[in-house]
Design a protein around this motif. Structure first.
Motif, PDB file in Angstrom:
ATOM      1  N   LEU A   5       0.846  -1.182   0.000  1.00 28.88           N
ATOM      2  CA  LEU A   5       0.000   0.000   0.000  1.00 28.88           C
ATOM      3  C   LEU A   5       0.887   1.239   0.000  1.00 28.88           C
ATOM      4  O   LEU A   5       1.812   1.341   0.810  1.00 28.88           O
ATOM      5  N   LEU A   7       0.853   5.059   0.853  1.00 28.13           N
ATOM      6  CA  LEU A   7       0.071   6.010   1.647  1.00 28.13           C
ATOM      7  C   LEU A   7       0.735   7.374   1.558  1.00 28.13           C
ATOM      8  O   LEU A   7       1.935   7.504   1.815  1.00 28.13           O
ATOM      9  N   CYS A  30       2.012  -3.375   9.906  1.00 27.98           N
ATOM     10  CA  CYS A  30       2.546  -3.118   8.572  1.00 27.98           C
ATOM     11  C   CYS A  30       4.022  -2.756   8.704  1.00 27.98           C
ATOM     12  O   CYS A  30       4.424  -2.121   9.679  1.00 27.98           O
ATOM     13  N   ILE A  57      -3.066  -4.789   5.931  1.00 29.28           N
ATOM     14  CA  ILE A  57      -3.357  -3.727   4.956  1.00 29.28           C
ATOM     15  C   ILE A  57      -4.811  -3.269   5.087  1.00 29.28           C
ATOM     16  O   ILE A  57      -5.092  -2.067   5.078  1.00 29.28           O
ATOM     17  N   ASN A  58      -5.741  -4.211   5.238  1.00 31.63           N
ATOM     18  CA  ASN A  58      -7.146  -3.840   5.435  1.00 31.63           C
ATOM     19  C   ASN A  58      -7.312  -2.988   6.690  1.00 31.63           C
ATOM     20  O   ASN A  58      -8.082  -2.026   6.707  1.00 31.63           O
ATOM     21  N   GLU A  61      -5.983   0.582   6.164  1.00 27.28           N
ATOM     22  CA  GLU A  61      -6.898   1.307   5.268  1.00 27.28           C
ATOM     23  C   GLU A  61      -8.142   1.769   6.023  1.00 27.28           C
ATOM     24  O   GLU A  61      -8.652   2.864   5.771  1.00 27.28           O
ATOM     25  N   ILE A  64      -6.862   4.740   8.797  1.00 28.21           N
ATOM     26  CA  ILE A  64      -6.255   5.990   8.331  1.00 28.21           C
ATOM     27  C   ILE A  64      -7.241   7.166   8.328  1.00 28.21           C
ATOM     28  O   ILE A  64      -6.885   8.258   8.782  1.00 28.21           O
ATOM     29  N   THR A  75      -5.262  12.531   3.023  1.00 32.10           N
ATOM     30  CA  THR A  75      -4.537  11.299   2.740  1.00 32.10           C
ATOM     31  C   THR A  75      -5.056  10.643   1.470  1.00 32.10           C
ATOM     32  O   THR A  75      -6.223  10.816   1.104  1.00 32.10           O
ATOM     33  N   MET A  77      -4.528   6.701  -0.530  1.00 28.15           N
ATOM     34  CA  MET A  77      -3.964   5.359  -0.445  1.00 28.15           C
ATOM     35  C   MET A  77      -4.177   4.650  -1.766  1.00 28.15           C
ATOM     36  O   MET A  77      -5.192   4.853  -2.426  1.00 28.15           O
ATOM     37  N   LYS A  78      -3.219   3.827  -2.130  1.00 29.18           N
ATOM     38  CA  LYS A  78      -3.344   3.036  -3.350  1.00 29.18           C
ATOM     39  C   LYS A  78      -2.608   1.719  -3.149  1.00 29.18           C
ATOM     40  O   LYS A  78      -1.441   1.706  -2.789  1.00 29.18           O
ATOM     41  N   ARG A  79      -3.316   0.641  -3.397  1.00 30.12           N
ATOM     42  CA  ARG A  79      -2.653  -0.670  -3.358  1.00 30.12           C
ATOM     43  C   ARG A  79      -1.759  -0.790  -4.582  1.00 30.12           C
ATOM     44  O   ARG A  79      -2.060  -0.255  -5.643  1.00 30.12           O
TER      45      ARG A  79
END
Length: 175
Positions: A5, A7, A30, A57-58, A61, A64, A75, A77-79
């Motif tokens: 991820l 962030l 993480c 990761i979940n 997400e 945050i 913010t 976020m992108k996987r």
């Protein structure tokens, strides 16, 4: 299987924001594979590449948004997938400086893009009092690209844009 991820957090530069973000990453189990922070005026930007299992990761997400709200941060976020590796053999640093003119940074980044050279780091600054600008670009090459030819072409571009520049071997401790 590890998930990744990216962030990004942006907001007013205040003591403790980066600490709170890294604390949350740790609480969510993480790992921070890479991170960068910069101050722009009175704002800061912090970018992290996180890894963890699906649950971790979940979890981050989901958590945050609440932390971002409490710290007054924006913010995103992108996987993503894991870091790509290339057959890179040498790391270099291109530097240039001079009186700022519109389009210089565009010309410099296009110089590398047209040669299919990925930039790994870019820092540019302008002194508003003197209009003097400077930039530092980190990049890596494969054996297929001649550093001598690249340096010659870069110096020619520097001359065309009326800046002083050089390419030198990068300090790998900075990478």
């Amino acid at each position: 299987m590890s998930k990744y991820l990216v962030l990004t957090a942006m907001g007013s530069d205040r003591t403790g924001c980066v600490s709170e973000l890294t604390k949350l990453a740790s609480e969510c189990e993480c790992n921070i594979l890479d991170s960068r922070m910069a101050i722009f005026g009175s704002e800061f930007t912090f970018i992290m590449l996180l890894t963890g299992d699906t649950r971790a990761i979940n979890k981050i997400e989901a958590r945050i948004p609440k932390l971002a709200h409490s710290l007054d941060l924006i913010t995103m976020m992108k996987r993503t997938s894991g870091h790509r590796t290339f057959d890179l053999v040498k790391h270099y640093q291109a530097e240039y400086s001079g009186i700022d003119q519109p389009g210089i940074l565009k010309s410099m980044t296009a110089f590398f893009a047209t040669r299919k050279i990925d930039i790994s780091s870019l820092k540019s600054e302008i002194d508003p009092k003197t209009n003097h600008m400077s930039a530092n670009i980190l990049f890596a090459l494969t054996e297929k690209i001649s550093i001598d030819e690249l340096e010659r072409d870069f110096l020619e571009l520097c001359q065309q844009t009326d800046v002083q520049g050089c390419i030198k071997k990068a300090n790998t401790n900075l990478l």
